[in-house]
Each structure stands twice: as C-alpha cells, then as structure tokens.
Design a protein around this motif. Structure first.
Motif, PDB file in Angstrom:
ATOM      1  N   LEU A  15      38.821  25.952  30.037  1.00  0.00           N
ATOM      2  CA  LEU A  15      39.762  26.828  30.745  1.00  0.00           C
ATOM      3  C   LEU A  15      40.454  27.783  29.783  1.00  0.00           C
ATOM      4  N   LEU A  16      41.033  27.271  28.713  1.00  0.00           N
ATOM      5  CA  LEU A  16      41.800  28.131  27.796  1.00  0.00           C
ATOM      6  C   LEU A  16      40.908  29.054  26.995  1.00  0.00           C
ATOM      7  N   PHE A  17      39.760  28.565  26.567  1.00  0.00           N
ATOM      8  CA  PHE A  17      38.827  29.423  25.835  1.00  0.00           C
ATOM      9  C   PHE A  17      38.496  30.660  26.669  1.00  0.00           C
ATOM     10  N   LEU A  18      38.207  30.447  27.943  1.00  0.00           N
ATOM     11  CA  LEU A  18      37.786  31.553  28.796  1.00  0.00           C
ATOM     12  C   LEU A  18      38.959  32.393  29.300  1.00  0.00           C
ATOM     13  N   ILE A  19      40.124  31.780  29.509  1.00  0.00           N
ATOM     14  CA  ILE A  19      41.298  32.594  29.857  1.00  0.00           C
ATOM     15  C   ILE A  19      41.595  33.590  28.741  1.00  0.00           C
ATOM     16  N   LEU A  20      41.544  33.131  27.490  1.00  0.00           N
ATOM     17  CA  LEU A  20      41.808  34.047  26.379  1.00  0.00           C
ATOM     18  C   LEU A  20      40.734  35.122  26.293  1.00  0.00           C
ATOM     19  N   ALA A  21      39.482  34.749  26.551  1.00  0.00           N
ATOM     20  CA  ALA A  21      38.414  35.748  26.527  1.00  0.00           C
ATOM     21  C   ALA A  21      38.603  36.785  27.625  1.00  0.00           C
ATOM     22  N   ILE A  22      38.993  36.332  28.813  1.00  0.00           N
ATOM     23  CA  ILE A  22      39.147  37.228  29.961  1.00  0.00           C
ATOM     24  C   ILE A  22      40.328  38.168  29.790  1.00  0.00           C
ATOM     25  N   THR A  23      41.406  37.678  29.173  1.00  0.00           N
ATOM     26  CA  THR A  23      42.643  38.460  29.119  1.00  0.00           C
ATOM     27  C   THR A  23      42.881  39.152  27.790  1.00  0.00           C
ATOM     28  N   ASP A  24      41.995  38.991  26.844  1.00  0.00           N
ATOM     29  CA  ASP A  24      42.172  39.608  25.534  1.00  0.00           C
ATOM     30  C   ASP A  24      41.899  41.108  25.634  1.00  0.00           C
ATOM     31  N   ASN A  34      38.987  42.435  23.788  1.00  0.00           N
ATOM     32  CA  ASN A  34      37.667  42.037  24.253  1.00  0.00           C
ATOM     33  C   ASN A  34      37.321  42.871  25.488  1.00  0.00           C
ATOM     34  N   THR A  35      36.322  42.460  26.255  1.00  0.00           N
ATOM     35  CA  THR A  35      35.933  43.192  27.457  1.00  0.00           C
ATOM     36  C   THR A  35      36.706  42.664  28.656  1.00  0.00           C
ATOM     37  N   ALA A  36      38.009  42.875  28.664  1.00  0.00           N
ATOM     38  CA  ALA A  36      38.867  42.381  29.740  1.00  0.00           C
ATOM     39  C   ALA A  36      38.541  43.085  31.047  1.00  0.00           C
ATOM     40  N   PRO A  37      38.625  42.370  32.190  1.00  0.00           N
ATOM     41  CA  PRO A  37      38.359  43.010  33.485  1.00  0.00           C
ATOM     42  C   PRO A  37      39.308  44.177  33.729  1.00  0.00           C
ATOM     43  N   ALA A  38      38.781  45.232  34.313  1.00  0.00           N
ATOM     44  CA  ALA A  38      39.582  46.416  34.585  1.00  0.00           C
ATOM     45  C   ALA A  38      40.173  46.349  35.987  1.00  0.00           C
ATOM     46  N   ALA A  39      41.031  47.317  36.296  1.00  0.00           N
ATOM     47  CA  ALA A  39      41.600  47.502  37.633  1.00  0.00           C
ATOM     48  C   ALA A  39      42.325  46.258  38.134  1.00  0.00           C
ATOM     49  N   ASN A  40      43.019  45.571  37.239  1.00  0.00           N
ATOM     50  CA  ASN A  40      43.822  44.414  37.626  1.00  0.00           C
ATOM     51  C   ASN A  40      42.992  43.315  38.290  1.00  0.00           C
ATOM     52  N   LEU A  41      41.760  43.127  37.829  1.00  0.00           N
ATOM     53  CA  LEU A  41      40.876  42.108  38.398  1.00  0.00           C
ATOM     54  C   LEU A  41      40.880  40.806  37.607  1.00  0.00           C
ATOM     55  N   ALA A  42      41.654  40.729  36.535  1.00  0.00           N
ATOM     56  CA  ALA A  42      41.683  39.490  35.745  1.00  0.00           C
ATOM     57  C   ALA A  42      42.046  38.268  36.591  1.00  0.00           C
ATOM     58  N   PRO A  43      43.025  38.340  37.516  1.00  0.00           N
ATOM     59  CA  PRO A  43      43.317  37.161  38.332  1.00  0.00           C
ATOM     60  C   PRO A  43      42.118  36.681  39.147  1.00  0.00           C
ATOM     61  N   VAL A  44      41.308  37.614  39.631  1.00  0.00           N
ATOM     62  CA  VAL A  44      40.119  37.231  40.398  1.00  0.00           C
ATOM     63  C   VAL A  44      39.131  36.490  39.504  1.00  0.00           C
ATOM     64  N   VAL A  45      38.934  36.993  38.302  1.00  0.00           N
ATOM     65  CA  VAL A  45      37.978  36.362  37.394  1.00  0.00           C
ATOM     66  C   VAL A  45      38.486  34.994  36.947  1.00  0.00           C
ATOM     67  N   ILE A  46      39.789  34.879  36.709  1.00  0.00           N
ATOM     68  CA  ILE A  46      40.355  33.578  36.354  1.00  0.00           C
ATOM     69  C   ILE A  46      40.189  32.600  37.513  1.00  0.00           C
ATOM     70  N   GLY A  47      40.377  33.070  38.736  1.00  0.00           N
ATOM     71  CA  GLY A  47      40.142  32.214  39.890  1.00  0.00           C
ATOM     72  C   GLY A  47      38.702  31.739  39.963  1.00  0.00           C
TER      73      GLY A  47
END
Length: 278
Positions: free
Chosen positions: A156-165, A168-181
């Motif tokens: 969980l934490l490894f990928l949360i940091l990857a998604i929100t860094d 890195n290639t963080a999700p655009a358009a405020n989609l990080a919550p969707v990807v974390i879900g």
C-alpha cells in the motif's frame, strides 16, 4: 499585491481526517455488513466498495489535510516525506474516531439483520467490523496474520508514494484518489485471505471498539482466545515504514527533483498556496 491563501490549521486538518476516514468506513464496514448479515453481494463487492470508500474519503479530505485516513500512512509520511511528527498522534486519533463513529452508524443501521443472523453476536458477524486471522475460519495463525499485514501495508505505502510523487508519473486531473482506490481494490482481491487486509490501524481498532461496546464481548480475541487486536495495529505500522522506505530507496532517490509540495500531502492538493492579485 501578493496575498497568501489561508490554510486550514490543525483543527481543520483533524476535521478532514475524521470526515474522510468516516466516509471510508461507512462504505467499507457497511458493505461487509450487507454481504455477511444481509446475504447481498460477495467478496468482489466487498473489495470494490472498500476501494470506492477510499476514493471518496480521499476526495473529501485531500484539499485540507492530504487525506491520510490511516495512521500507517501518517507515520510513514512523517518518517520519509517530511510530515510533521507533532501531527502524527492527533491525525491518528482523528482517523480512529472517524472509523469508530462510522462503525457505530453501521452497527445501528444493521441492528435487525445482525441479530437475526447472529443472535449471540459472536465471531460469525464480528468480522463485519474488525479483522481476524484467516477470516475467522482458515488455518492462519497469529504470526501468519502479522506477516500478511506487514506485506499488505508495505505494498500500500510503496504504491501510494509512487502514485502521489510529483517527480514520478503522478495521475493528472486530480485522478490520484481514483488510482489509490483501485490500489485498495487490488490489495483486497489479492491479499485478503490471511488477515482480511486491514492495512490500517484506525480501520480495525475504531470499528472493533464500536462492536465491543455494542455487544460483541469477544471483539478483542480470535477463535483461539488470543488477544488478537494489537496485530492489525502494529503490523501495518511496520509494513508502512517498510514500504515507504523501499520506495525511497529503490525509486524516490533516483527521480529528478520536483516542484515543492506540502510535506506528507496526499495527493498534493495545495501545490499553489500563494495567489497574486493585480
């Protein structure tokens, strides 16, 4: 003339963590109650509702507090991402209180079906609220569950940091919550057997306490009588530190520098804290 936007302060951050975690647990514990006591749905609906609960909880709280919604996340961000240590305990308490209140609402709303399914309020429906090794029936011991929670929360934490860094290639358009879900859905589908994928001390302890004070006398123990309640608290904290440390060691330190962001923020909602007016 430049004007700094007013940030919410500690009270606002704690309110956001409380509300976001409450939303998470309303969907997460609610779906388990529906499946176990109401007979509607299955494992997949549980995994999807937990993931959607995370997404919606993050959307509720992210702008104000960063939407940690999990003491293991808060502690890992303090250890590796500059989040203030003085906020760790207040954040964790707000998260646990939000989970507790949400579980009380689920317990109240599902009173009739829970009592019909399990008049004695035993472990048969206890895992609606809190996790058990082997989901209460499979041959998984205490240390197997401890291992499982370390691994699951590390993922969980490894990928949360990857998604929100931001570097890195963080999700655009405020989609990080969707990807974390979606990440939580994936963990539920792949890592739910041994210990019910608590991966969050507040998610387990708050509802466990709520179930105990509303009639589940065995809430703190597993089927062997062992005081199991501490494992979904300690193991996720260790796992979160392991996962965040691995991300920093394997990925984070090799990324190019990024624009400054609020320490510990998920998913970096306040990148611009200054506004200028003509």
């Amino acid at each position: 003339m430049a004007a700094r936007l007013k940030l919410p302060g500690m009270l606002g951050e704690l309110a956001a963590e409380f509300a976001g975690t409450m939303i998470l647990i309303l969907f997460g514990v609610g779906v388990v109650a529906q499946v176990v006591a109401g007979g509607l749905g299955d494992h997949d609906s549980i995994a999807w509702a937990w993931g959607l609960g995370v997404t919606l909880g993050v959307y509720v709280a992210a702008r104000i507090s960063g939407a940690h919604l999990n003491p293991a996340v808060t502690i890992a961000l303090a250890a590796f991402k500059g989040f203030e240590w003085r906020k760790v305990l207040p954040y964790s308490l707000a998260q646990t209180l939000g989970a507790f209140v949400a579980a009380l609402l689920v317990r109240w709303n599902y009173t009739e079906v829970l009592h019909q399914m399990d008049p004695g309020l035993t472990r048969k429906t206890q895992f609606v609220f809190s996790t058990l090794p082997g989901n209460g029936s499979l041959p998984v011991g205490h240390w197997g569950a401890f291992r499982d929670q370390i691994i699951g929360t590390a993922i969980l934490l490894f990928l949360i940091l990857a998604i929100t860094d931001a570097a890195n290639t963080a999700p655009a358009a405020n989609l990080a919550p969707v990807v974390i879900g979606l990440l939580v859905v994936a963990i539920g589908m792949a890592w739910g057997t041994d210990a019910g994928y608590a991966i969050n001390p507040a998610r387990d302890f708050g509802p466990r306490l709520a179930s105990f004070i509303t009639g589940y006398g065995g809430a703190w123990r597993d089927k062997t009588g062992y005081l199991y309640w501490w494992i979904p608290i300690v193991a996720p904290i260790i796992g979160g530190l392991v996962g965040a440390g691995l991300y920093q060691g394997l990925i984070g330190r090799f990324l190019p520098s990024a624009a400054p962001q609020e320490p510990g923020e998920i998913p970096t909602p306040r990148e611009n804290v200054e506004a200028t007016r003509g």
